[in-house]
Design a protein around this motif. Sequence first.
Motif, PDB file in Angstrom:
ATOM      1  N   SER A  59       1.005  23.597  56.792  1.00 53.19           N
ATOM      2  CA  SER A  59       0.943  23.533  58.260  1.00 53.19           C
ATOM      3  C   SER A  59      -0.505  23.677  58.712  1.00 53.19           C
ATOM      4  N   PRO A  60      -1.061  22.666  59.390  1.00 53.24           N
ATOM      5  CA  PRO A  60      -0.491  21.344  59.660  1.00 53.24           C
ATOM      6  C   PRO A  60      -0.540  20.458  58.415  1.00 53.24           C
ATOM      7  N   PRO A  61       0.137  19.311  58.437  1.00 50.59           N
ATOM      8  CA  PRO A  61       0.765  18.645  59.590  1.00 50.59           C
ATOM      9  C   PRO A  61       2.216  19.065  59.840  1.00 50.59           C
ATOM     10  N   TYR A  62       2.818  19.790  58.870  1.00 48.12           N
ATOM     11  CA  TYR A  62       4.189  20.246  59.097  1.00 48.12           C
ATOM     12  C   TYR A  62       4.183  21.368  60.131  1.00 48.12           C
ATOM     13  N   ASN A 265       2.220  10.247  55.508  1.00 52.50           N
ATOM     14  CA  ASN A 265       2.134   9.721  54.157  1.00 52.50           C
ATOM     15  C   ASN A 265       1.719  10.835  53.205  1.00 52.50           C
ATOM     16  N   LEU A 266       2.629  11.210  52.303  1.00 50.99           N
ATOM     17  CA  LEU A 266       2.374  12.310  51.380  1.00 50.99           C
ATOM     18  C   LEU A 266       1.260  11.993  50.389  1.00 50.99           C
ATOM     19  N   SER A 267       1.030  10.727  50.120  1.00 53.03           N
ATOM     20  CA  SER A 267       0.003  10.333  49.154  1.00 53.03           C
ATOM     21  C   SER A 267      -1.398  10.394  49.751  1.00 53.03           C
ATOM     22  N   THR A 268      -1.533   9.932  50.979  1.00 48.96           N
ATOM     23  CA  THR A 268      -2.856   9.879  51.618  1.00 48.96           C
ATOM     24  C   THR A 268      -3.095  11.017  52.601  1.00 48.96           C
ATOM     25  N   PHE A 269      -2.007  11.755  52.932  1.00 51.19           N
ATOM     26  CA  PHE A 269      -2.061  12.853  53.895  1.00 51.19           C
ATOM     27  C   PHE A 269      -2.437  12.363  55.289  1.00 51.19           C
ATOM     28  N   GLU A 270      -2.138  11.109  55.570  1.00 52.95           N
ATOM     29  CA  GLU A 270      -2.418  10.534  56.882  1.00 52.95           C
ATOM     30  C   GLU A 270      -1.170  10.607  57.762  1.00 52.95           C
ATOM     31  N   VAL A 271      -1.374  10.882  59.034  1.00 52.78           N
ATOM     32  CA  VAL A 271      -0.292  10.985  60.002  1.00 52.78           C
ATOM     33  C   VAL A 271      -0.411   9.844  61.005  1.00 52.78           C
ATOM     34  N   CYS A 272       0.715   9.238  61.342  1.00 49.76           N
ATOM     35  CA  CYS A 272       0.719   8.139  62.297  1.00 49.76           C
ATOM     36  C   CYS A 272       0.317   8.622  63.687  1.00 49.76           C
ATOM     37  N   TRP A 281       9.812  11.389  59.282  1.00 52.89           N
ATOM     38  CA  TRP A 281       8.527  12.080  59.231  1.00 52.89           C
ATOM     39  C   TRP A 281       7.844  11.837  57.890  1.00 52.89           C
ATOM     40  N   ASP A 282       8.551  12.178  56.788  1.00 51.48           N
ATOM     41  CA  ASP A 282       8.047  11.875  55.453  1.00 51.48           C
ATOM     42  C   ASP A 282       9.105  11.077  54.704  1.00 51.48           C
ATOM     43  N   ASP A 283       9.031  11.047  53.378  1.00 51.27           N
ATOM     44  CA  ASP A 283       9.901  10.118  52.648  1.00 51.27           C
ATOM     45  C   ASP A 283      11.365  10.519  52.585  1.00 51.27           C
TER      46      ASP A 283
END
Length: 333
Positions: A59-62, A265-272, A281-283
């Motif tokens: 946290s963040p992004p969670y 994106n869990l791989s890149t840690f990028e948030v829309c 939210w995630d996969d």
Amino acid sequence: MKKLSLLASFVSISGLISSPAIAARFSSIYGFGDSLTDTGNINQIVVQATGGTQTFPPSPPYFMGRFSNGPVWIELLAQKLDVPLVNFAFGGATTGFENTLDTTLPGLPLPGGLQQQINNFALNNLIADPNALYAIWAGGNDYLPTNSMVFTPFDNPTQTLNNIEMAINSLVKIGAKNIMVFNLPNLGDIPLNNDSIDGVCPDNNQFDGDCLNDLTLAHNHGLSTLLSGFSSEVNLIRFDINTLVSNNIQNPSPLFTNVTDVCFNLSTFEVCDNPDEFLFWDDRHPTTVGHQLIADSAFQSLAVPESKTIVGLITLGLIGIVKVIKSSRINHE
């Protein structure tokens, strides 16, 4: 004048017929399940173990230990019902005693699955509150791929359904009367499996999207049969999350502009840039807007018909009107 008065009363009463059903009243809500229902329980263990230097999910992004970007369905439902929430759900929980986060969070005293949650509840509540709502949503971790060293995913729903049945029976045994049970969304349709959907379940690949959808279908069919076998004395509330999610994927509501991709994106840690327009939210977890949709639908599933008293008043009103009309006709003649 008497006739008009009765007619006016009937119109006033009959207006209640078309009013929407009201939600049942509960004293509180108890949650059991996995990361879809966890409101920070796993995070609390991580924070305590690390002296507050780490959180999980991060946290963040969670959001504050939720596996989403905001509040999750059960706390949103508790708010709508205006009742306190007591939550036993933990991320990684199976329907048995295992937790699949053992390699993600090594060395930590992780709580077990659904069975342990129910046992912990029963130890502290020798008699369950019959006016409370008990919500069970578990099973996805029993089938999805995992790095766990303590649990191997099932390729059929037999054990999972047995575990859910044991959980319900344990609650009923100590007096629970209102139990909401979720089926599963199509596990092959979550973003985790976006690249493995082709309409055919291949041999020797139980984690293919189509194979997971077949397994979901078998699970949900078995769950429906299982729930039909319980006594009518128990108020079993079936929540069809499968249809809700499938409908929003196949026919997106105005809420969502994206129902297939992840926002985070869990791989890149990028948030829309527009998480409120994403279903996922995630996969494998919904956004908080997705959770709100679930909470709203769950609230509707708890709706009860208008009171029999109102129906009785309507009936009496009709009888009175008929009597007045008959009397009027006699006097006129």
